[in-house]
Design a protein around this motif. Structure first.
Motif, PDB file in Angstrom:
ATOM      1  N   ALA A  23     -22.342  -6.630  -6.597  1.00 42.78           N
ATOM      2  CA  ALA A  23     -22.915  -5.298  -6.401  1.00 42.78           C
ATOM      3  C   ALA A  23     -24.437  -5.288  -6.505  1.00 42.78           C
ATOM      4  O   ALA A  23     -25.100  -4.470  -5.856  1.00 42.78           O
ATOM      5  CB  ALA A  23     -22.324  -4.323  -7.429  1.00 42.78           C
ATOM      6  N   VAL A  24     -25.004  -6.180  -7.316  1.00 37.09           N
ATOM      7  CA  VAL A  24     -26.432  -6.093  -7.622  1.00 37.09           C
ATOM      8  C   VAL A  24     -27.217  -7.330  -7.178  1.00 37.09           C
ATOM      9  O   VAL A  24     -28.283  -7.202  -6.584  1.00 37.09           O
ATOM     10  CB  VAL A  24     -26.640  -5.867  -9.141  1.00 37.09           C
ATOM     11  N   CYS A  25     -26.706  -8.501  -7.438  1.00 41.12           N
ATOM     12  CA  CYS A  25     -27.496  -9.731  -7.299  1.00 41.12           C
ATOM     13  C   CYS A  25     -27.430 -10.385  -5.923  1.00 41.12           C
ATOM     14  O   CYS A  25     -28.424 -10.933  -5.445  1.00 41.12           O
ATOM     15  CB  CYS A  25     -27.052 -10.753  -8.343  1.00 41.12           C
ATOM     16  N   GLN A  26     -26.252 -10.334  -5.304  1.00 39.81           N
ATOM     17  CA  GLN A  26     -26.095 -11.126  -4.094  1.00 39.81           C
ATOM     18  C   GLN A  26     -26.904 -10.603  -2.910  1.00 39.81           C
ATOM     19  O   GLN A  26     -27.166 -11.350  -1.977  1.00 39.81           O
ATOM     20  CB  GLN A  26     -24.635 -11.324  -3.730  1.00 39.81           C
ATOM     21  N   ASP A  32     -23.598 -17.011  -1.704  1.00 39.93           N
ATOM     22  CA  ASP A  32     -23.404 -18.377  -2.202  1.00 39.93           C
ATOM     23  C   ASP A  32     -24.408 -18.757  -3.291  1.00 39.93           C
ATOM     24  O   ASP A  32     -24.434 -19.897  -3.738  1.00 39.93           O
ATOM     25  CB  ASP A  32     -23.463 -19.377  -1.054  1.00 39.93           C
ATOM     26  N   ALA A  33     -25.258 -17.811  -3.703  1.00 37.59           N
ATOM     27  CA  ALA A  33     -26.264 -17.988  -4.754  1.00 37.59           C
ATOM     28  C   ALA A  33     -27.317 -19.030  -4.405  1.00 37.59           C
ATOM     29  O   ALA A  33     -27.989 -19.556  -5.277  1.00 37.59           O
ATOM     30  CB  ALA A  33     -25.611 -18.314  -6.103  1.00 37.59           C
ATOM     31  N   ARG A  34     -27.499 -19.293  -3.127  1.00 34.93           N
ATOM     32  CA  ARG A  34     -28.483 -20.291  -2.709  1.00 34.93           C
ATOM     33  C   ARG A  34     -29.866 -19.699  -2.461  1.00 34.93           C
ATOM     34  O   ARG A  34     -30.792 -20.394  -2.079  1.00 34.93           O
ATOM     35  CB  ARG A  34     -27.987 -21.039  -1.479  1.00 34.93           C
ATOM     36  N   GLY A  35     -30.040 -18.382  -2.697  1.00 32.17           N
ATOM     37  CA  GLY A  35     -31.341 -17.759  -2.553  1.00 32.17           C
ATOM     38  C   GLY A  35     -31.779 -17.702  -1.099  1.00 32.17           C
ATOM     39  O   GLY A  35     -30.979 -17.847  -0.185  1.00 32.17           O
ATOM     40  N   GLY A  36     -33.050 -17.471  -0.885  1.00 31.83           N
ATOM     41  CA  GLY A  36     -33.560 -17.402   0.477  1.00 31.83           C
ATOM     42  C   GLY A  36     -35.052 -17.129   0.485  1.00 31.83           C
ATOM     43  O   GLY A  36     -35.696 -16.999  -0.553  1.00 31.83           O
ATOM     44  N   THR A  37     -35.591 -17.038   1.684  1.00 29.72           N
ATOM     45  CA  THR A  37     -36.998 -16.719   1.853  1.00 29.72           C
ATOM     46  C   THR A  37     -37.116 -15.613   2.877  1.00 29.72           C
ATOM     47  O   THR A  37     -36.249 -15.413   3.717  1.00 29.72           O
ATOM     48  CB  THR A  37     -37.822 -17.935   2.308  1.00 29.72           C
ATOM     49  N   GLY A  38     -38.196 -14.904   2.795  1.00 31.92           N
ATOM     50  CA  GLY A  38     -38.472 -13.781   3.677  1.00 31.92           C
ATOM     51  C   GLY A  38     -39.719 -13.121   3.150  1.00 31.92           C
ATOM     52  O   GLY A  38     -40.758 -13.768   3.030  1.00 31.92           O
TER      53      GLY A  38
END
Length: 116
Positions: A23-26, A32-38
């Motif tokens: 609900a909050v983090c993904q 998949d908790a691999r994060g990202g960039t943007g």
């Protein structure tokens, strides 16, 4: 849950660590908790050795840092404990010690805003 008739949809409060994460983090850290960039670099939580000590992720969730906002105003200590435990025991992380609301309460929480 459901429509209250006034156009407001009530959603059940996320309780388990997985529910809080979804609900909050993904939205930022990805499913998949691999994060990202943007607009910002969102660190991966998957297989993250910085999660070995529970105080570090608790502090980040409670106090925020950089692009990570404090979630203490949106999540209670039980929810924070649940999501930190979930992340520390999922996504290739194997830090089995459970985080408790008492552990979360030890971290100084930001002062609550008066809303003005």
């Amino acid at each position: 849950g459901g429509d209250s008739g006034g156009g407001v949809v009530r959603v059940a409060k996320p309780v388990t660590g997985q529910q809080v994460y979804e609900a909050v983090c993904q939205a930022c850290h990805m499913a998949d908790a691999r994060g990202g960039t943007g607009a910002a670099t969102i660190p991966a939580l998957a297989a993250n050795p910085r999660l070995a000590g529970a105080a570090y992720p608790i502090s980040l969730v409670v106090r925020g840092q950089g692009a990570m906002p404090s979630l203490a105003g949106n999540l209670d200590d039980d929810q924070i404990a649940a999501v930190v435990t979930y992340v520390r025991t999922s996504f290739g992380n194997h830090y089995a010690k459970l985080v408790t609301a008492a552990d979360v309460a030890k971290i100084p929480h930001p002062a609550k805003s008066s809303g003005h």
